[in-house]
Write an enzyme that holds these catalytic residues in place. Structure first.
Site, PDB file in Angstrom:
ATOM      1  N   THR A  79       3.387 -13.157 -80.162  1.00  0.00           N
ATOM      2  CA  THR A  79       4.046 -13.271 -81.468  1.00  0.00           C
ATOM      3  C   THR A  79       4.788 -12.072 -81.785  1.00  0.00           C
ATOM      4  OG1 THR A  79       1.981 -12.961 -82.322  1.00  0.00           O
ATOM      5  CG2 THR A  79       2.714 -15.018 -82.626  1.00  0.00           C
ATOM      6  N   HIS A 128       7.397 -23.512 -78.339  1.00  0.00           N
ATOM      7  CA  HIS A 128       7.804 -21.958 -79.064  1.00  0.00           C
ATOM      8  C   HIS A 128       7.377 -22.230 -80.357  1.00  0.00           C
ATOM      9  CE1 HIS A 128      10.515 -18.682 -77.725  1.00  0.00           C
ATOM     10  NE2 HIS A 128       9.925 -18.547 -79.015  1.00  0.00           N
ATOM     11  N   GLY A 154      -1.081 -18.280 -81.970  1.00  0.00           N
ATOM     12  CA  GLY A 154      -0.086 -17.189 -82.492  1.00  0.00           C
ATOM     13  C   GLY A 154      -0.218 -16.978 -84.035  1.00  0.00           C
TER      14      GLY A 154
END
Length: 356
Positions: A75, A249, A303
């Site tokens: 991240t 993603h 993340g």
């Protein structure tokens, strides 16, 4: 605090533009939302009279033996949410036995991140994430930096031929980092001055040959991140990938793709056990970890929850997020009659409301 509570507290603390940068996704954020909601479609059928009072949840990953089954996914720009940034995240991950994936969008250079992790745990594993650059000498320089810093593996992200159109960032006019912040690993690369920054590369011209070139350029294991199609998983293994990370993603690139977990079984089938498969996207509770491992993942990445923990309480906040997921997963494993990760199998996964 639950992970939801960390999120809610971070939202109150952060500048709304920074919050939107971390929380937001591409387009109408359908892929982003589906990453989390997809887990609501799955349930586990426990086995009984098969457990043990002592459970072993460690997993062997490339360059990281006996790691936690939850890793810290790459991240960007941690110093935007906390002054200690990636160094605090590294110390927390190391203390919890979790692999940290730092990368080109870190606001601390990789050698400092690895040093911080090793201060907390000399055996800690840090992986380095990068995008293949159209100029191969830039990619090679990044690989060398990761090697010299002591990284245990590389992670090549391949789902970003162009930047995603992130609606919140476009609305807020967020395109450049504030003064005093930079993607430090992109500083002083070939073709630029010793203190100049190179743009993080997004290139539609990158091919499988470029990925294979990274694999050949280093003795480190190289994982590939951003795979959803099973045919690409097969190609990744054929081109030398030491692991495949199933990811969209975090919903930040293409808004028409499926949830990452829905793609996991087909990718695991294509890889057929030749290398570890990891899942990144939508993990918000220990039960989600259990579902992903039952569907074939060796480990999962988180993340945004890590960033929310960092924003709320720095290193201690990250430790609480990772510790919560670890403890919830161990508890779920016990309730499902498991003693180790491999006791969770695809035959235990059912659809909620479906026919058994």
């Amino acid at each position: 605090m639950t992970l939801r509570a960390f999120h809610d507290s971070a939202r109150k603390l952060l500048d709304p533009v920074v919050y939107d940068y971390v929380a937001g996704g591409a387009g109408e954020e359908r892929a982003l939302n589906d990453n989390e909601q997809a887990f609501d479609r799955y349930a586990l059928l426990p086995r009984v009279l098969s457990g043990d009072g002592a459970r072993d949840t460690a997993v062997d990953l490339p360059g990281a033996r006996r790691a936690a089954p939850v890793i810290v996914a790459p991240t960007a720009f941690h110093r935007l949410v906390h002054r200690d940034g990636e160094r605090a995240t590294a110390r927390a991950a190391a203390a919890e036995g979790a692999v940290l994936v730092t990368g080109v969008a870190a606001t601390a250079p990789v050698h400092e991140v690895v040093a911080a992790a090793h201060e907390a745990n000399p055996e800690a594993a840090v992986w380095f994430q990068l995008y293949p650059h159209p100029r191969r000498e830039v990619t090679v320089a990044l690989v060398r930096r990761a090697e010299e810093a002591g990284c245990a593996a590389l992670v090549v992200t391949v789902d970003s031929p162009v930047f995603g159109r992130r609606t919140r960032d476009l609305r807020n006019g967020f395109s450049d980092l504030p003064a005093g912040f930079a993607a430090e690993n992109m500083r002083g690369l070939p073709g630029s001055g010793p203190d100049a920054l190179t743009d993080i590369p997004m290139s539609a011209s990158v091919r499988w040959s470029d990925f294979a070139a990274v694999v050949r350029s280093t003795p480190l294991p190289v994982l590939i991140k951003g795979v959803l199609h099973p045919d690409d998983a097969r190609l990744a293994v054929e081109h030398g990938a030491a692991g495949v990370i199933v990811s969209n993603h975090g919903g930040r690139q293409c808004d028409v793709v499926p949830a990452a977990v829905d793609c996991l079984p087909a990718v695991c089938g294509a890889v057929a056990g030749r290398v570890p498969v990891l899942l990144d996207g939508g993990i918000r509770r220990g039960g989600d970890v259990a579902v992903a491992l039952a569907l074939g993942a060796s480990a999962v990445g988180v993340g945004r929850p890590v960033v929310w923990g960092l924003a709320v309480d720095g290193e201690a906040g990250v430790r609480r997020v990772l510790g919560s997921l670890r403890d919830e997963y161990d508890h779920t494993l016990a309730l499902c009659g498991g003693r180790r990760n491999s006791d969770l199998t695809v035959g235990m996964v059912v659809l909620r409301g479906g026919t058994w």
